[in-house]
Structure formats: structure tokens, C-alpha cells
Enzyme design. Structure first.
Site, short mmCIF file in Angstrom:
data_model
loop_
_atom_site.label_atom_id
_atom_site.label_comp_id
_atom_site.label_asym_id
_atom_site.label_seq_id
_atom_site.Cartn_x
_atom_site.Cartn_y
_atom_site.Cartn_z
CE LYS A 176 74.87 11.96 75.82
NZ LYS A 176 75.60 11.81 74.59
N GLY A 234 75.11 9.86 69.59
CA GLY A 234 74.47 11.12 69.19
C GLY A 234 74.51 11.37 67.69
CB SER A 281 72.18 6.25 67.66
OG SER A 281 72.94 7.43 67.54
CG HIS A 306 80.02 9.20 78.23
ND1 HIS A 306 80.19 10.04 77.17
CD2 HIS A 306 78.83 8.56 78.04
CE1 HIS A 306 79.14 9.93 76.36
NE2 HIS A 306 78.30 9.05 76.87
C1 PEP Z 1 75.50 8.28 75.39
O1 PEP Z 1 75.76 9.45 75.51
O2 PEP Z 1 75.93 7.48 76.23
C2 PEP Z 1 74.69 7.86 74.25
C3 PEP Z 1 74.61 6.58 73.99
O3 PEP Z 1 74.06 8.84 73.54
P1 PEP Z 1 72.99 8.63 72.34
O4 PEP Z 1 72.01 7.59 72.78
O5 PEP Z 1 72.37 9.96 72.14
O6 PEP Z 1 73.78 8.17 71.15
#
Ligand code: PEP
Length: 267
Positions: free
Chosen positions: A11, A178, A217, A95
Site C-alpha cells: 500500500k 486491516g 488480516s 482492490h
Molecule cells: C490487503 O490490503 O489486500 C490486505 C489483505 O490487507 P491486510 O492483510 O492488512 O488485511
């Protein structure tokens, strides 16, 4: 048999010094893990740095989005050939942060998918429902509409091209991104199976080959259980991809699930 795939989505994080430390540790940690594929998708401005540090390693690099046009007056945009120019092989598309914060639609995501495969990039097309949609029992309806936006626009020739570049789908429930809340392995498996069936309606052989990865996550402590599901072919990793030890542990989980499946198939 499908190889597991782990993609780090950085990101809008990083700086030259931190990137270097992180990439050096990851290169070191993944050197011997040869049973899965690994990618990091860094901010565009650091792709040059990623290339310098990842060339001749077992880690590929990619972009987090791309524009559908080849060139022109599109201030701030990046064209597909610019990513391939810098050795990128993957690009994340659709995304939920692009959809929700930058108002990208299914149509935009589908046009970008098409542009990416024409440039020879492997698109990692994200689909997933919000918490409200999840609680309303609409997961499959939403995922189907996001997938159909791509599938319906692909001619047979383009579908073949998408297979040639090994298109990837990522199931990313928005409520899990997230937030520290992860889909259970069973929840992920059920949606991944649904996605595979949806692809099978178009082409059963393709459905068996396409990698469908889970994002939301994923951490070192839950990766192995998720990757053990038959239709979960790895993960799209946000927060944990910024922590070398966590990311390496997730990649180790992907690597060992794949290798144990290999052994089972051989015996
Ligand atoms: C993502 O942004 O694609 C993502 C899965 O983030 P996180 O692993 O932090 O949930």
C-alpha cells in the site's frame, strides 16, 4: 496441481531505507523456499528499487494498480507498459481501497484487467463484500457481480490471454482488510469454491488452473490453516507484508502446504 502464491501489498508505506532493510531480510528468508511463488507490490515510485534488490531472486515484484490507457494526458497515472518496462510481472486490480477511496467501478477494474493482460502482466483481481453485504447474506451476489464484470468483457481470445498470463483472483472480504478479523478457513473455502465454479462456467480447465488467493488480516498464526483449504491457493497480505518476520513465516506456511500436497500426490 496449483503452486501457492503469496503477494505482499505494501500500500502507501515505505521509504528508501526501510524498503532496503525489509527487502534484504525477505530475500534472505525466502531463498530456500522453492515450492511456492512470492511477489511484493510496492508503491510505484519504489519499483526501481525493488527491481534492483529482487532481480535474480525467487521474488517477483509488481504494481498496486494500473491505468487502462497506453499513454496520454492522464496526470498521475501509470500505463501497463510502464510496469513491464520496470520488470513488473504482477499487478493488483480492483482492490477494495481503490473501489471505496478512489471510486473505481467494476467497469474501470475490468478495463484495467483487459489492459494488463494485453501488456503481458498477471492481473490479481480482487473481489469481496463489505460487512453490511456480508451480514445481509449477499456475499455470493456481490462476488459474482464483481467477477462477471471481468468475465463478461473478455472475448474468448482475451480469456485465453488471461490464462496465458496466469490470471489470479483474490477473495478479500472488505470487513477483514486491516481489521484483524479474518474469515475462517471454512468461510474462505466456501467463497473460493464459489469463485472457481463461476470460472468453470466459462471454462472448466481454466477453473482448475486459476489461483484464487485469500486476503484479509492474514498473519503468521492463521496462514497455514487458511492455505490448507483446497481452493485457497495462497494469500494477498497487507499489514503483515511490512514485517519481515511475519511475511517470511506466511511464505513458509505457503511453501510447506504446497510441498506436503506434493508429497501426498506422490505417495
Ligand atoms: C490487503 O490490503 O489486500 C490486505 C489483505 O490487507 P491486510 O492483510 O492488512 O488485511
Amino acid at each position: 496441481m496449483r503452486r501457492n502464491l503469496v503477494i505482499g501489498n505494501w500500500k502507501m508505506h515505505g521509504d528508501i531505507q526501510r524498503n532496503q532493510l525489509l527487502l534484504e531480510k525477505i530475500v534472505d528468508g525466502l531463498r530456500e523456499l522453492n515450492h511456492a511463488d512470492y511477489v511484493v507490490c510496492v508503491p510505484n515510485i519504489y519499483i526501481f528499487q525493488a527491481r534492483a534488490l529482487l532481480e535474480n531472486t525467487n521474488i517477483a515484484w509488481g504494481g498496486q494498480n494500473v491505468n487502462q490507457f497506453e499513454e496520454g494526458a492522464f496526470t498521475g497515472a501509470i500505463a501497463p507498459h510502464m510496469l513491464t518496462d520496470l520488470g513488473c510481472t504482477y499487478v493488483i486490480l480492483g482492490h477494495s481501497e481503490r473501489r471505496n477511496l478512489f471510486f473505481e467501478t467494476n467497469l474501470t477494474a475490468a478495463a484495467r484487467f483487459d489492459a494488463a493482460i494485453r501488456a503481458g502482466l498477471t492481473p490479481v483481481f480482487c473481489v469481496g463484500e463489505t460487512l453490511e453485504e456480508h451480514e445481509a447474506g449477499l456475499t455470493e451476489v456481490i462476488v459474482a457481480s464483481q467477477m462477471d464484470a471481468v468475465m463478461a468483457t473478455l472475448s474468448d481470445a482475451d480469456f485465453a490471454k488471461a490464462m496465458a498470463v496466469n490470471m489470479v483472483f483474490a477473495y478479500e472480504p472488505v470487513w477483514a482488510i486491516g481489521t484483524g478479523k479474518t474469515a475462517t478457513p471454512q468461510q474462505a473455502q466456501s467463497v473460493h469454491q464459489f469463485i472457481r465454479h463461476r470460472i468453470a462456467r466459462r471454462n472448466p480447465d481454466a477453473a482448475a488452473k486459476v489461483r484464487i488467493i485469500y486476503g484479509g488480516s492474514v498473519k503468521a498464526h492463521n496462514a497455514a490453516d487458511l492455505f490448507a483449504m483446497p481452493d485457497v491457493d495462497g494469500g494477498l497480505i497487507g499489514g503483515a507484508s511490512l514485517l519481515a518476520d511475519e511475511f517470511i513465516a506466511i511464505c513458509q506456511a505457503a511453501n510447506s502446504v504446497a510441498s506436503s500436497t506434493c508429497l501426498m500426490e506422490l505417495t
